[in-house]
Design an enzyme around this catalytic site. Structure first.
Site, PDB file in Angstrom:
ATOM      1  N   HIS A 308       0.803  -1.220   0.000  1.00 29.11           N
ATOM      2  CA  HIS A 308       0.000   0.000   0.000  1.00 29.11           C
ATOM      3  C   HIS A 308       0.839   1.274   0.000  1.00 29.11           C
ATOM      4  CE1 HIS A 308      -3.416   2.567   1.744  1.00 29.11           C
ATOM      5  NE2 HIS A 308      -3.904   2.058   0.626  1.00 29.11           N
ATOM      6  N   LYS A 310       2.956   4.565  -1.130  1.00 28.17           N
ATOM      7  CA  LYS A 310       2.922   5.581  -2.186  1.00 28.17           C
ATOM      8  C   LYS A 310       4.224   6.376  -2.025  1.00 28.17           C
ATOM      9  CE  LYS A 310      -1.508   5.190  -0.371  1.00 28.17           C
ATOM     10  NZ  LYS A 310      -1.975   4.092  -1.155  1.00 28.17           N
ATOM     11  N   ASP A 315      17.402  10.184  -5.797  1.00 30.37           N
ATOM     12  CA  ASP A 315      18.819  10.497  -5.595  1.00 30.37           C
ATOM     13  C   ASP A 315      19.278  10.330  -4.149  1.00 30.37           C
ATOM     14  OD1 ASP A 315      19.130  11.004  -8.269  1.00 30.37           O
ATOM     15  OD2 ASP A 315      18.949  13.180  -8.099  1.00 30.37           O
TER      16      ASP A 315
END
Length: 364
Positions: A308, A310, A315
């Site tokens: 789940h 996100k 970098d």
């Protein structure tokens, strides 16, 4: 005055050159202001904290995360605001009931699809169709939009801080799913999140969309709210992806925003190493084929429940996280909060998490 003696054509060319110079200077001024406003404007003291940021990854740290959240609720003295897609955890529900019973003002906003789960978690029975109701001294309102989700997962505790991240307030989220939760102890952030909550709770269901910059110790951050500020949130993601130089790691519950997919492909083509893992249940909805066609290493996750996250790590220095799915609904319809954080130490923790999920997945 000397241009009065020039031929008309020459004077016209001179005026055009002058106009072009002024337009160029105006452009530089606008760009300069935007850069200053985004990166160089001093952060007010109320948006600063000396430290105290906490990060939890579920399921490994899921119980510790839930215990910490329940502890924060238990320590509240004056007020608690909860904006959560769903409440489906009786331990958290009872912590909220106990807080309300001792006189804390507890208010909660849920998505209307999850009324039953809210009732069960608070230990009550109700068949009221009203937008708002009082349950166990807790004021609860529900989002009423038919084609959008109230997708937040944040809790504001007194003036102490904000709990947020990808983690729904459900048993599965803490025990089974890949999730990340943050505790951000910044008074200024409390004000920003609380203002967004107040608007939603009062029925302004698109929210205020006010962004803010903050600092916790060495961590610099910015928060954005959808849908009112969704385009600004999306632009911030695209700008960061456009500036990537070495590597991008992505863990996405779902990935359908074509602009973000295009930005990942462009980064790969200019030599940035891009690695993506997507929740296996959402492959049919995501644009993994576009990534594969560009020779990007994309995988489906191996969690038998739900991946789940996100998360995007750029970098080894920047982290994108929050409730915001990388979809058109994420910026255009749903209520979301997006965090962009700059801290190399924090970014390495997120990178290790995403890499572990990626390595446990199956290459597509």
């Amino acid at each position: 005055m000397w241009n009065l003696f020039q031929p008309k054509a020459s004077r016209s060319r001179g005026r055009r050159r002058g106009d072009q110079i002024w337009l160029f200077l105006l452009f530089l001024g606008v760009v300069g202001y935007l850069v200053w406003d985004a990166y160089l404007r001093p952060i007010p003291p109320v948006y600063k904290a000396s430290g105290g940021l906490e990060l939890y990854f579920a399921p490994e740290q899921g119980r510790a995360a839930k215990g910490r959240l329940i502890g924060l609720i238990g320590a509240a003295q004056n007020r608690i605001e909860v904006a959560a897609l769903e409440l489906e955890d009786r331990e958290i529900g009872q912590a909220l009931v106990q807080a309300a019973a001792r006189g804390v003002r507890v208010r909660m906003l849920n998505d209307s699809d999850y009324r039953r789960e809210t009732h069960e978690s608070l230990g009550v029975s109700s068949s009221s169709p009203a937008r708002c109701e009082t349950l166990q001294r807790i004021q609860v309102c529900y989002d009423s939009r038919p084609n959008a989700l109230m997708h937040h997962k944040f809790v504001v505790v007194d003036d102490l801080g904000v709990w947020t991240g990808s983690t729904n307030l459900t048993w599965n989220a803490f025990e089974r799913n890949n999730e990340n939760s943050l505790w951000l102890p910044v008074p200024g952030l409390v004000q920003v999140y609380r203002a967004e909550f107040e608007a939603l709770f009062a029925g302004q269901e698109n929210g205020l969309g006010r962004s803010a910059r903050f600092q916790i110790g060495s961590t610099l951050g910015a928060v954005y709210f959808s849908p009112a500020g969704g385009q600004k949130a999306r632009n911030a993601i695209l700008e960061l992806l456009g500036r990537a130089q070495r590597e991008i790691w992505v863990a996405a519950y779902v990935l359908t925003d074509t602009r973000i997919v295009e930005a990942l492909v462009k980064a790969h083509r200019r030599g940035v190493q891009v690695r993506v893992v997507i929740d296996a249940r959402n492959l049919s909805n995501s644009r993994d084929e576009t990534l594969k066609q560009a020779s990007i290493d994309v995988r489906k996750d191996g969690n038998p429940y739900t991946m789940h996250h996100k998360i995007i790590v750029v970098d080894g220095e920047w982290v994108i996280t929050g409730s915001y799915n990388f979809t058109n609904s994420g910026f255009g319809r749903n209520n979301e909060n997006l965090l962009i954080l700059r801290d190399s130490t924090l970014a390495q923790r997120y990178k290790r998490e995403v890499e572990a999920v990626w390595r446990a997945g199956t290459r597509l």
